[in-house]
Write a protein that holds these residues in place. Sequence first.
Motif: not given
Length: 276
Positions: A78-96
């Motif tokens: 759901v997002d990608a940055t210079e540090q890494g990416a964030f994945l939707d895993w069904g919780l409010m806070k995305d998985l790094f």
Amino acid sequence: MVKTGEYNILKIKKETDFGVFMDGGDQEILLPKRYVPKGAKPGDELEVFLYHDSENRLIATTDRPYGVVGDVVTLKAVDATEQGAFLDWGLMKDLFVPLSQQMMRMRKGQEYLVRIYLDELTGRVAATEKIDPYLSNEELTVKEMDEVDLIIYRRTDIGFVTIINNKHTGILHKADQVKPYDIGDRLKGFVKAIREGNKIDVVPGKAGYKKVEDEAGKILRLLQEHDGYLPYHDKSDPEEIAAFFGMSKKTFKMTTGSLYKQQKIEFTKTGIRLLD
């Protein structure tokens, strides 16, 4: 001791205006009000999932993520940055997914097969595309004919490498594939053979006569839906059988043979016919 990234059975210790605090032994863990089941009170036990919020606080939720620590799952970025990416895993806070744990730079909107793990340095739940180090066939926890959970991992010249029960790898040979598969597909199967060096061959579906019984019901149902006749036999093309019945030609022949012996079908020159 509580386990981050997993489900825990914890007791409600006290109530507040913004939720309840769960008894985590040497710490109190907040279960925000939105996740507190109606009527829950101090002393009640709840199954909660534990992870760290954006402020690095260990927090509880009754929501169920798409996977827990140790699981291999397919998730969307759901997002990608210079540090890494964030994945939707069904919780409010995305998985790094740290950049160091990516095979190639992840892109927003794409799906990726990852393993969920607990970062030893930070204590936080994270994900990695580098799954191989977590898979081993040195000490097997399965034997021949065991039913197993399979994940399509990668293509090879002879078929697919699959992940078995999130622990081992096995080969699904082209001849045993009953339909087309994509990377990340999940299916039930069984261990067909364990060869020298703990190399495992797997097959979709159920083993032995259990499989015949399930597939027999399918063939009888399809015959009933097609006025008692189907134009498929032991000379039919394997791909046509797989496309129509969702089974390999070998399974088709074994199952129809069993139905013939039970006098439930007969073979004709052009197919199979249901007997009254």
